[in-house]
Enzyme design. Structure first.
Site, PDB file in Angstrom:
ATOM      1  N   LYS A  96       0.856  -1.195   0.000  1.00 48.36           N
ATOM      2  CA  LYS A  96       0.000   0.000   0.000  1.00 48.36           C
ATOM      3  C   LYS A  96       0.892   1.246   0.000  1.00 48.36           C
ATOM      4  O   LYS A  96       1.970   1.247   0.600  1.00 48.36           O
ATOM      5  CB  LYS A  96      -0.881   0.009   1.256  1.00 48.36           C
ATOM      6  CG  LYS A  96      -1.849  -1.175   1.348  1.00 48.36           C
ATOM      7  CD  LYS A  96      -2.991  -1.053   0.362  1.00 48.36           C
ATOM      8  CE  LYS A  96      -3.962  -2.201   0.501  1.00 48.36           C
ATOM      9  NZ  LYS A  96      -5.112  -2.143  -0.404  1.00 48.36           N
TER      10      LYS A  96
ATOM     11  N   HIS B 236      -7.062 -13.048  -7.310  1.00 48.92           N
ATOM     12  CA  HIS B 236      -7.829 -11.975  -6.690  1.00 48.92           C
ATOM     13  C   HIS B 236      -9.191 -11.940  -7.367  1.00 48.92           C
ATOM     14  O   HIS B 236      -9.326 -12.331  -8.522  1.00 48.92           O
ATOM     15  CB  HIS B 236      -7.099 -10.637  -6.883  1.00 48.92           C
ATOM     16  CG  HIS B 236      -7.578  -9.548  -5.993  1.00 48.92           C
ATOM     17  ND1 HIS B 236      -8.785  -8.917  -6.168  1.00 48.92           N
ATOM     18  CD2 HIS B 236      -7.016  -8.979  -4.898  1.00 48.92           C
ATOM     19  CE1 HIS B 236      -8.939  -8.000  -5.234  1.00 48.92           C
ATOM     20  NE2 HIS B 236      -7.892  -8.015  -4.448  1.00 48.92           N
TER      21      HIS B 236
END
Ligand code: CAP
Ligand code: MG
Length: 412
Positions: free
Chosen positions: A151, A267
């Site tokens: 992130k 994902h």
């Protein structure tokens, strides 16, 4: 042909000769009429009778409604309705999850589950590595895997990405990954990122930390295999595919390609468009079954109702679909991710058990002490749960966990 019925309510589902689907149907029609409309549209019928449909076609290929209980309708499709080509999810989905969602006569319809007979399963190869194979690569036979998502999800250059991975691994994490929106943007070219991360992983390995990082190769169908092979050549230890945006065939192409020799982390971004509404769309469970058939080695299944993403509070069958021995495929590592942080690790593991990969983006990068401390906090929370020690007890001599609990607390 006289109008024949798709209703076979006096019969049990035949799991050996049919693809059996469970739907939740919302309609103002009598449920039998709605079920007929669904079965007709997905097999041999349309909105009106047709002169070209003969008994032979209907009896051989017609879908059969074998159960109606409340709003739950079970429909079985003859295997002859499906391609004989080797494992085609696109065609399967067009049958079991196609036009029916748009039928005006159905106010809502949700595909809740699907079961495939051996004749269909045998067309698929499943995962190359599976949960066990990933564990072997990481030398972590029993403990939950614990990972992070770099992130911010976009913006770091290759060097800062690699530094994040190095700090995460130094803090005890076993896995890291690109986020779902990062592939090959100008601010972080995939070749430079892959090489830089591979160097960080090698350094971690020299320092005794085994870790893998999934490089996101989600791209066009005609390019994903070539990109994956390049990324593997640049040193990637795991690939990531956004299965809904790329397609099940993309996962399958990589998993079945003998030149791909690293695990595939799957994902599910965009799944919320059809999994979130309990009365319309497709539940995660059918998607999980298809990902396992197509060869995903690890798959996001949410945080079992504990994290930030809307999910069933109970396990909705996805853990068993990943790890069960009811299908002829290696298992899939269930990945619990989405708003995770040390204070909820024990709650997730209480639902998932130990055969799970728990990962946190904000729950690592948001730690007051930075990424390495955040990684230590998550890793310590997993260790505590594995040992059966309450997190607040374990935190007494693990300051990084203590800081994480002070900042985010426990399950809200
Ligand atoms: C988690 C995550 C994952 C979600 C996907 C995110 O970040 O990277 O993509 O876990 O959830 O981008 O949100 P945080 P799901 O740990 O910071 O939440 O698979 O349930 O759709
Ligand atoms: Mg993400």
């Amino acid at each position: 042909m006289a109008q024949k019925s798709h209703l076979h309510l006096d019969e049990e589902p035949d799991y050996n000769e049919y693809v059996v689907c469970k739907y939740r149907v919302t309609t103002d029609l009598p449920m039998e009429k709605a079920a007929e409309a669904l079965a007709a549209e997905q097999s041999t019928g349309t909105w009106t009778g047709i002169s070209t449909l003969d008994d032979e076609i209907f009896d051989t290929l017609g879908a059969r409604v074998v159960s109606i209980e409340g709003d739950e309708v079970v429909v079985e499709f003859p295997v002859e309705d499906f391609s004989v080509e080797v494992g085609s999810v696109p065609q399967i989905l067009s049958v079991i999850a196609g036009n029916l969602f748009g039928l005006g006569s159905l106010k809502g319809v949700r595909l809740e589950d699907v079961s495939f007979p051996d004749s269909i399963n045998s067309q698929f190869k499943g995962p190359k590595f599976g949960a066990q194979g990933i564990r072997e690569l990481l030398g972590r036979p029993e403990k939950p895997l614990v990972g992070t998502i770099v992130k911010p999800k976009i913006g770091l250059d290759p060097e800062r990405t690699a530094q994040y991975v190095y700090e995460a691994g130094s803090g005890g994490l076993t896995n890291s990954k690109d986020d779902e929106t990062l592939v090959d943007q100008a601010f972080c070219p995939i070749d430079e990122r892959t090489v830089a991360v591979a160097e960080a992983l090698d350094l971690l390995k020299d320092e005794g930390h085994l870790m893998m990082h999934a490089i996101n190769v989600s791209t066009r169908g005609d390019r994903i295999v070539e990109l994956a092979e390049k990324v593997q050549g640049w040193g990637a230890t795991e690939l990531m595919v956004d299965v809904i945006t790329c397609g099940f065939g993309a996962v399958q192409a990589l998993a079945e390609d003998p030149s791909i020799k690293v695990p595939i982390h799957v994902h599910r971004t965009m799944h919320g468009a059809f999994t979130k509404d309990p009365y319309h769309g497709i539940a995660m469970l059918p998607l999980t079954r298809l990902v396992r058939m197509c060869g995903g080695d690890a798959l996001h299944i949410g945080t079992l109702g504990v994290g930030k993403m809307a999910a069933d509070a109970k396990d909705d069958g996805n853990l068993a679909a990943c790890l069960g021995d009811d299908v002829p495929f290696k298992t899939v590592m269930p990945v619990c991710s989405g708003g995770a942080y040390p204070g909820i690790v024990a709650d997730i593991i209480a639902r998932s058990g130990m055969d799970v990969q728990i990962q946190a983006g904000g729950g690592v990068a948001g730690h007051p002490g930075g990424v390495k401390a955040g990684a230590m906090g998550m890793s310590q929370a997993v260790d505590a749960a594995f040992l059966g020690i309450p997190a607040e007890e374990y935190a007494k001599d693990h300051p990084e966990l203590s800081e994480a609990l002070a900042k985010w607390g426990k399950k809200k």
